[in-house]
Design a protein around this motif. Structure first.
Motif, PDB file in Angstrom:
ATOM      1  N   GLU A 198     -11.401  -8.054   1.398  1.00  0.00           N
ATOM      2  CA  GLU A 198     -11.253  -8.549   2.767  1.00  0.00           C
ATOM      3  C   GLU A 198     -11.855  -7.537   3.736  1.00  0.00           C
ATOM      4  O   GLU A 198     -12.070  -6.373   3.400  1.00  0.00           O
ATOM      5  CB  GLU A 198      -9.783  -8.813   3.124  1.00  0.00           C
ATOM      6  N   GLU A 207       0.847  -1.196   0.000  1.00  0.00           N
ATOM      7  CA  GLU A 207       0.000   0.000   0.000  1.00  0.00           C
ATOM      8  C   GLU A 207       0.886   1.251   0.000  1.00  0.00           C
ATOM      9  O   GLU A 207       1.723   1.426   0.874  1.00  0.00           O
ATOM     10  CB  GLU A 207      -0.921  -0.010   1.213  1.00  0.00           C
ATOM     11  N   GLU A 236     -11.969  -3.735   2.524  1.00  0.00           N
ATOM     12  CA  GLU A 236     -11.305  -3.420   1.255  1.00  0.00           C
ATOM     13  C   GLU A 236     -12.141  -3.963   0.107  1.00  0.00           C
ATOM     14  O   GLU A 236     -12.529  -5.143   0.121  1.00  0.00           O
ATOM     15  CB  GLU A 236      -9.884  -3.990   1.271  1.00  0.00           C
TER      16      GLU A 236
HETATM   17 MG   LIG Z   1      -5.612  -5.845   2.933  1.00  0.00          MG
END
Ligand SMILES: [Mg+2]
Ligand SMILES: Nc1ncnc2c1ncn2[C@@H]1O[C@H](COP(=O)(O)OP(=O)(O)O)[C@@H](O)[C@H]1O
Length: 369
Positions: free
Chosen positions: A221, A170, A208
């Motif tokens: 998830e 990320e 997410e």
């Molecule tokens: Mg994740």
């Protein structure tokens, strides 16, 4: 567990909460044991174990990618031939977090290597193994929510940036994002169902999702905790919600203040680098000041740093805030481009600490997309 509950009783603890992904299940068990506001202890494992998560989400009718468990190389090769999975697909540890061990595979050729490099994980309800998931193509977002006594408030939609290629680290979060009302409603519907399915009753959740070009929402998830990556700080700056106080209030059973008091925008950029080596210089980092409230830096000159394959490899980050979303994003991009990082790439095995080593200099610009 009993020890934690006994400790809490002895000290008159009135609230138990966590922001740590790995502690969400024990926290729900302790809350249940003490009769404190928490999540359903019978379902809490489903927000940690991706095999159980896929089972309960699919059972509740949430749209998720086709998910298969593979125990060992033989099963993995069978699963990769499953027509419902296909390539590209994603392999990940069942109990992982922070993108560690997550590999997106474009084609069959690297699958065997990826299989060998991925450690099997213990503790999944399907036994040790990895999960293989169909690739959900589209734009990735997360939904930051707080649930109190079973009623959920969706605080913000966050746009996520990750590295591309096999590892998905990320690299940024921006909030709040506005999507067409019908798309937002579809996202909230899926996410609310997911939150109920994994037994979140009192606490934060971070879900997410991927939105495909047709506006369909797929849940990748869900975590029964506040979003990591400083999302709490973004919520505070962009919406004026004191999320940490709110979560303490939820845990104490007091009404939580979840109504925005500001209409601003906030983004965080994480800095990664593509080489493993010794960090020899670091300059032109953003400075904390107006519109840049937070610059936590992890790596220091002299440190051994790693090519980013998981969130823990990131070197540091900075937060930018302001009233205009486009201006905030442009400023954050400009600040990221200024950062100068130099790495000495190790070409020989690393020496013992303090010993001599052969190095080849390399310089790299920051990657912050
Ligand atoms: Mg994740
Ligand atoms: N099925 C999928 N389709 C597309 N991208 C995925 C998929 N699964 C994971 N990813 C990408 O990999 C990242 C990490 O995977 P995730 O399942 O969120 O694992 P972790 O629990 O380690 O965060 C996601 O944020 C996303 O970018």
């Amino acid at each position: 567990m009993e020890q934690n509950a006994a400790y809490a009783r002895r000290h008159g603890v009135r609230a138990v909460l966590t922001v740590n992904e790995y502690l969400t299940e024990p926290t729900s068990l302790v809350c249940a044991e003490l009769g404190l506001p928490g999540n359903d202890p019978h379902l809490a494992h489903a927000a940690r174990d991706k095999v159980a998560m896929a089972r309960v989400l699919a059972g509740a009718g949430v749209r998720i990618p086709c998910t298969r468990l593979a125990r060992g190389d033989g099963e993995l090769h069978d699963v990769l031939r499953d027509r419902r999975v296909r390539f590209p697909c994603v392999i990940k540890p069942a109990g992982g977090a922070g993108s560690a061990g997550v590999t997106a595979l474009a084609e069959a050729a690297p699958a065997a290597d990826a299989a060998r490099s991925i450690h099997e994980t213990e503790g999944s309800e399907g036994g040790p193994g990895v999960i293989v998931q169909a690739y959900a193509a589209g734009t990735e977002y997360s939904v930051e929510s707080v649930t109190q006594n079973g009623t959920t408030t969706h605080l913000a939609l966050t746009r996520k940036a990750t590295t591309s290629g096999p590892c998905r680290v990320e690299t940024g979060h921006s909030l709040p994002v506005c999507l067409p009302p019908a798309t937002e409603a579809a996202i909230h519907r899926e996410v609310s169902t997911a939150i109920r399915a994994v037994g979140v009753r009192n606490g934060a959740s971070h879900t997410e999702v991927v939105i495909d070009p047709a506006g369909r929402c797929t849940v990748i998830e869900i975590a029964a905790r506040l979003g990591a990556g400083h999302i709490g700080i973004l919520l505070q700056h962009a919406l004026g919600i004191d999320i940490f106080t709110a979560l303490l209030d939820v845990a104490l059973g007091r009404p939580a203040a979840l109504t925005p008091t500001a209409r601003s925008h906030a983004t965080v950029r994480f800095i990664t680098n593509p080489h493993t080596g010794r960090l020899t210089s670091l300059s032109r980092l953003p400075e904390q000041g107006p519109g840049v409230p937070f610059v936590p830096w992890r790596a220091a000159v002299g440190d051994l740093v790693h090519a980013a394959t998981a969130n823990t490899d990131r070197l540091g980050c900075f937060v930018v805030t302001g009233s205009d979303a486009d201006e905030v994003e442009e400023r954050a991009d400009a600040l990221a481009r200024q950062i100068q990082i130099q790495i000495q790439v190790q070409v020989e095995p690393l020496p013992a600490a303090g010993g001599p080593g052969q190095v080849r200099p390399a310089s790299t610009a920051a990657i912050a997309r």
